[in-house]
Design a protein around this motif. Structure first.
Motif, PDB file in Angstrom:
ATOM      1  N   HIS A 143       0.967  -1.630  -0.077  1.00 43.46           N
ATOM      2  CA  HIS A 143      -0.185   0.167  -0.389  1.00 43.46           C
ATOM      3  C   HIS A 143       0.561   1.245   0.006  1.00 43.46           C
ATOM      4  O   HIS A 143       1.989   1.631   0.704  1.00 43.46           O
ATOM      5  CB  HIS A 143      -0.727   0.053   1.102  1.00 43.46           C
ATOM      6  N   SER A 144       0.445   2.416  -0.930  1.00 42.21           N
ATOM      7  CA  SER A 144       1.319   3.216  -0.912  1.00 42.21           C
ATOM      8  C   SER A 144       0.020   4.219  -2.206  1.00 42.21           C
ATOM      9  O   SER A 144      -0.179   3.765  -2.676  1.00 42.21           O
ATOM     10  CB  SER A 144       2.603   2.890  -1.300  1.00 42.21           C
ATOM     11  N   ASN A 145       0.218   5.949  -2.131  1.00 44.01           N
ATOM     12  CA  ASN A 145      -0.515   6.365  -3.083  1.00 44.01           C
ATOM     13  C   ASN A 145       0.047   6.398  -4.347  1.00 44.01           C
ATOM     14  O   ASN A 145       1.433   6.411  -4.346  1.00 44.01           O
ATOM     15  CB  ASN A 145      -0.913   7.594  -2.926  1.00 44.01           C
ATOM     16  N   VAL A 146      -0.534   5.553  -5.456  1.00 45.05           N
ATOM     17  CA  VAL A 146      -0.167   5.636  -6.824  1.00 45.05           C
ATOM     18  C   VAL A 146       0.470   6.915  -7.638  1.00 45.05           C
ATOM     19  O   VAL A 146      -0.485   7.838  -7.221  1.00 45.05           O
ATOM     20  CB  VAL A 146      -1.527   5.279  -7.192  1.00 45.05           C
ATOM     21  N   HIS A 147       0.869   6.764  -8.860  1.00 38.83           N
ATOM     22  CA  HIS A 147       0.450   7.264 -10.021  1.00 38.83           C
ATOM     23  C   HIS A 147       2.157   8.673  -9.428  1.00 38.83           C
ATOM     24  O   HIS A 147       2.569   9.070 -10.616  1.00 38.83           O
ATOM     25  CB  HIS A 147      -0.416   8.236 -10.191  1.00 38.83           C
ATOM     26  N   ARG A 148       2.229   9.312  -8.450  1.00 40.90           N
ATOM     27  CA  ARG A 148       3.456  10.007  -8.863  1.00 40.90           C
ATOM     28  C   ARG A 148       4.585  10.423  -7.380  1.00 40.90           C
ATOM     29  O   ARG A 148       5.597  11.128  -7.497  1.00 40.90           O
ATOM     30  CB  ARG A 148       2.693  11.742  -7.994  1.00 40.90           C
ATOM     31  N   GLY A 149       4.027   8.819  -7.155  1.00 38.25           N
ATOM     32  CA  GLY A 149       5.596   8.428  -5.693  1.00 38.25           C
ATOM     33  C   GLY A 149       6.353   8.104  -6.601  1.00 38.25           C
ATOM     34  O   GLY A 149       6.376   7.584  -7.540  1.00 38.25           O
ATOM     35  N   VAL A 150       7.967   8.556  -6.178  1.00 38.37           N
ATOM     36  CA  VAL A 150       9.465   8.436  -6.256  1.00 38.37           C
ATOM     37  C   VAL A 150       9.956   6.923  -5.957  1.00 38.37           C
ATOM     38  O   VAL A 150      10.364   6.117  -6.074  1.00 38.37           O
ATOM     39  CB  VAL A 150      10.089   9.394  -7.018  1.00 38.37           C
ATOM     40  N   HIS A 151       9.233   6.595  -4.578  1.00 42.80           N
ATOM     41  CA  HIS A 151       9.700   5.599  -3.875  1.00 42.80           C
ATOM     42  C   HIS A 151       9.130   4.250  -4.298  1.00 42.80           C
ATOM     43  O   HIS A 151       8.080   4.116  -4.749  1.00 42.80           O
ATOM     44  CB  HIS A 151       9.276   5.961  -2.606  1.00 42.80           C
ATOM     45  N   TYR A 152       9.341   3.022  -3.619  1.00 46.37           N
ATOM     46  CA  TYR A 152       9.664   1.989  -4.083  1.00 46.37           C
ATOM     47  C   TYR A 152       8.170   1.879  -4.009  1.00 46.37           C
ATOM     48  O   TYR A 152       7.289   1.165  -5.158  1.00 46.37           O
ATOM     49  CB  TYR A 152      10.380   0.781  -3.321  1.00 46.37           C
ATOM     50  N   LEU A 153       7.117   1.974  -2.931  1.00 53.13           N
ATOM     51  CA  LEU A 153       5.993   1.409  -2.434  1.00 53.13           C
ATOM     52  C   LEU A 153       5.126   1.765  -3.647  1.00 53.13           C
ATOM     53  O   LEU A 153       4.022   1.072  -4.124  1.00 53.13           O
ATOM     54  CB  LEU A 153       5.538   1.702  -2.005  1.00 53.13           C
ATOM     55  N   SER A 154       5.295   3.168  -4.061  1.00 49.55           N
ATOM     56  CA  SER A 154       3.935   3.750  -4.906  1.00 49.55           C
ATOM     57  C   SER A 154       4.270   3.537  -6.229  1.00 49.55           C
ATOM     58  O   SER A 154       3.464   3.003  -7.131  1.00 49.55           O
ATOM     59  CB  SER A 154       4.430   5.552  -4.905  1.00 49.55           C
ATOM     60  N   GLN A 155       5.710   2.586  -6.317  1.00 54.57           N
ATOM     61  CA  GLN A 155       5.933   2.394  -7.845  1.00 54.57           C
ATOM     62  C   GLN A 155       4.919   1.211  -8.267  1.00 54.57           C
ATOM     63  O   GLN A 155       4.386   0.855  -8.948  1.00 54.57           O
ATOM     64  CB  GLN A 155       7.561   2.402  -8.405  1.00 54.57           C
ATOM     65  N   ARG A 156       5.474  -0.294  -6.598  1.00 53.75           N
ATOM     66  CA  ARG A 156       4.292  -1.076  -6.733  1.00 53.75           C
ATOM     67  C   ARG A 156       3.382  -1.333  -7.157  1.00 53.75           C
ATOM     68  O   ARG A 156       2.576  -1.607  -8.314  1.00 53.75           O
ATOM     69  CB  ARG A 156       5.039  -2.021  -5.464  1.00 53.75           C
ATOM     70  N   ALA A 157       3.054  -0.281  -5.999  1.00 49.53           N
ATOM     71  CA  ALA A 157       1.377   0.056  -6.063  1.00 49.53           C
ATOM     72  C   ALA A 157       0.681   0.114  -7.064  1.00 49.53           C
ATOM     73  O   ALA A 157      -0.509   0.053  -7.816  1.00 49.53           O
ATOM     74  CB  ALA A 157       1.046   1.265  -4.313  1.00 49.53           C
ATOM     75  N   THR A 158       1.739   1.352  -7.950  1.00 49.04           N
ATOM     76  CA  THR A 158       0.886   2.046  -9.234  1.00 49.04           C
ATOM     77  C   THR A 158       0.952   0.839 -10.204  1.00 49.04           C
ATOM     78  O   THR A 158      -0.366   0.654 -10.747  1.00 49.04           O
ATOM     79  CB  THR A 158       1.912   3.298  -9.625  1.00 49.04           C
TER      80      THR A 158
END
Lengths: 140, 417
Positions: B62-77
């Motif tokens: 879980h992390s917010n999608v689409h604009r994060g540069v970090h690992y979890l955001s990219q995985r969630a996206t």
């Protein structure tokens, strides 16, 4: 005239002989069928209880400081349920109705019928009955 | 988990016992009886694969999608966007960005009514629906008509619950701007000949909106073959989570539409003077989306594809045939809707018995059906009834459950008569 709680206790006793749902529902169905139909002149849209899948009409009158309810439904189980409510709350003073705690539904194992999403609208019916009674207390 | 048995020709064997084990909710008792769940047209149950996908997402990704540069955001996206591709493949859309995530069919239709209405509908234009539409494919168009002065026209259904060629030829004409119609009726089970209706509507330049909520749980949908302009459906009716749905639209049409909701993610550039909008699909996806729901829907699609629509269709046809035979034998039972092309949905009334009474007694026997108007009040008016009892099947239902239903009805009738 029996009090609201005495009537509730009578119903609880009547239901205590059933050990399964079939008996309870047969009782409700028979009770529903045995009840007199509401007078056709009271089957008005303004007497319909909102939120019921089946149609439920509730008519209220005040006679010598007591409230007289009559009700009907096009579904027989619903009619049995509303018939029980009418039996318990009718012929009572508005104050007694407003302050009543209707514990018998839970005690006879029909509490599910009081959940807000229930299609028979029993909860709306009880609210409406109490609202009328409350109205009479204000008028007095 | 679903075990797929493969034979030498690599086709899959449909094993109902194994499939039922994938749906933990089905093994419970209700009112002391094994649950018979026949309310699938309202919402279907979820296989472990979907439940686990949602749970795993929250545990690990879980992390917010689409604009994060970090690992979890990219995985969630990636996980979330994978579903977009799965949906595209499922309905054979041409492009990923023709798939818009919504909260469900209702929101998809409201989005269209709102965005199409702003630019393309004028006073006197006609919007065509059918008499068998769900309220969610009636009310948004009524609202649009009230706003714009457009006129709502209704294709009638016949006594079998079908839309005939003659009936839609009589309603669709050069004034028609939108034809919004269900693929499969939620109340009747009727499978409409939407390809023919779409083709006819296009002859008059009308846009076609298909409510496919009741189709995807049962049958292959190919939006390119249908040539519909828009196609809407819900995750929760096709074994996925609630709160996630799809709007498919042809790229050029979606591009031309104004956004529906404003907020984050749907913008390209914001100043206080002017905002420019993001590209498809993000233009229509303001705010943090239902990420877990999207991932759950992806798992539901994987699950359906593992079994295969062909197998599902064959099995449900058997259930429908047996159900029709058995229910037909019940005295005084009248089917509401008896179309030639029909999914495994039975709507019926029994003379002298109120549907809510019948539903209540069935519930006491552990059998879940739906009673009432099924959000199709105009259709009930057409048949002159206030409601029906509806038993709607999914591929995890069994022949034995048809028997339970029939026995349950017979018991209810005996008690209520």
């Amino acid at each position: 005239m029996l009090s609201i709680d005495e009537k509730q206790n009578d119903i609880i006793e009547d239901f205590s002989i059933f050990d399964d749902w079939v008996g309870k529902y047969e009782y409700l169905i028979d009770f529903g069928k045995s009840l007199p139909m509401i007078d056709e002149k009271y089957k008005l849209d303004e007497n319909l209880i909102k939120g019921c899948q089946s149609k439920v009409w509730l008519n209220t009158e005040m006679k010598e400081d007591i409230v007289i309810y009559s009700a009907d439904s096009d579904a027989v189980i619903t009619k049995g349920l509303v018939g029980l409510m009418v039996h318990v709350l009718s012929n009572q003073t508005p104050e007694a109705i407003v302050n009543s705690d209707l514990y018998f539904i839970d005690k006879i194992g029909l509490k599910d019928h009081l959940s807000p999403n229930r299609s028979n609208g029993l909860l709306s019916m009880i609210k409406q009955m109490k609202m009328y009674a409350l109205g009479y207390t204000v008028k007095n | 988990m679903l075990v797929i048995k493969e034979d030498r020709t690599a086709t899959m064997e449909f094993d109902i016992e194994i499939i039922r084990k994938d749906f933990p909710i089905l093994s419970q008792k209700v009112n002391g009886q094994p649950l018979v769940y026949l309310d699938n047209a309202a919402s279907s149950q979820k296989p472990l694969a979907v439940i686990d996908a949602i749970s795993d997402y929250y545990k690990t990704t879980h992390s917010n999608v689409h604009r994060g540069v970090h690992y979890l955001s990219q995985r969630a996206t990636t996980a979330y966007e994978d579903t977009r591709e799965k949906v595209r493949a499922l309905i054979n859309a041409k492009l990923d960005h023709e798939i818009i995530f919504t909260r469900g069919t209702t929101e998809s239709i409201n989005l269209l009514a709102s965005s199409l209405g702003k630019h393309q509908i004028q006073k006197g234009d006609e919007i065509v629906i059918s008499e068998m539409e769900h309220h969610s494919n009636i009310v948004p168009w009524q609202l649009l008509c009230e706003e714009t002065g457009a006129i709502l026209k209704v294709i009638p259904v016949n006594d079998q619950g079908e839309i005939t060629e003659e009936s839609y030829h009589n309603v669709i004409n050069e004034k028609t701007k939108i034809v919004a119609i269900c693929h499969v009726s939620n109340t009747l089970g009727t499978i409409n000949s939407i390809a023919s209706i779409i083709e006819y509507a296009h002859q008059f330049g009308a846009l076609t909106v298909i409510d496919g909520a009741q189709a995807l749980p049962h049958m292959t949908v190919d939006v390119q073959q249908l040539n519909c302009d828009f196609y809407c459906f819900s995750g929760h009716k096709m074994f996925g989570p609630t709160g996630i749905g799809i709007l498919y639209g042809k790229e050029a049409l979606l591009d031309a539409l104004p956004p529906y909701h404003g907020g984050g993610n749907m913008i390209e550039n914001v100043t206080f003077e002017k905002t420019t909008y993001n590209k498809l699909p993000h233009k229509f996806e303001a705010g943090t989306p239902n990420i877990a729901g999207g991932i759950g829907l992806g798992a539901a699609i994987d699950y359906i594809m593992k079994i295969g629509y062909e197998e599902i269709g064959k099995y449900e046809d058997e259930l429908a045939k047996y159900g029709h035979e058995q229910l037909s034998a019940i005295k005084n039972l009248r089917f509401i809707g008896d179309a030639t092309e029909k999914s495994a949905v039975f709507s019926f009334v029994i003379e002298g018995i109120h549907p809510s009474d019948l539903g209540t007694i069935l519930d006491q026997q552990g059998i879940a059906v739906r009673t009432g108007h099924h959000c199709t009040q105009p259709l009930m008016d057409k048949f002159g009834i206030s409601g029906t009892v509806r038993a709607s099947f999914a591929f995890y239902n069994t022949i034995d459950e048809v028997d339970r239903l029939v026995n349950g009805i017979n018991k209810a009738v005996a008690m209520l008569s």
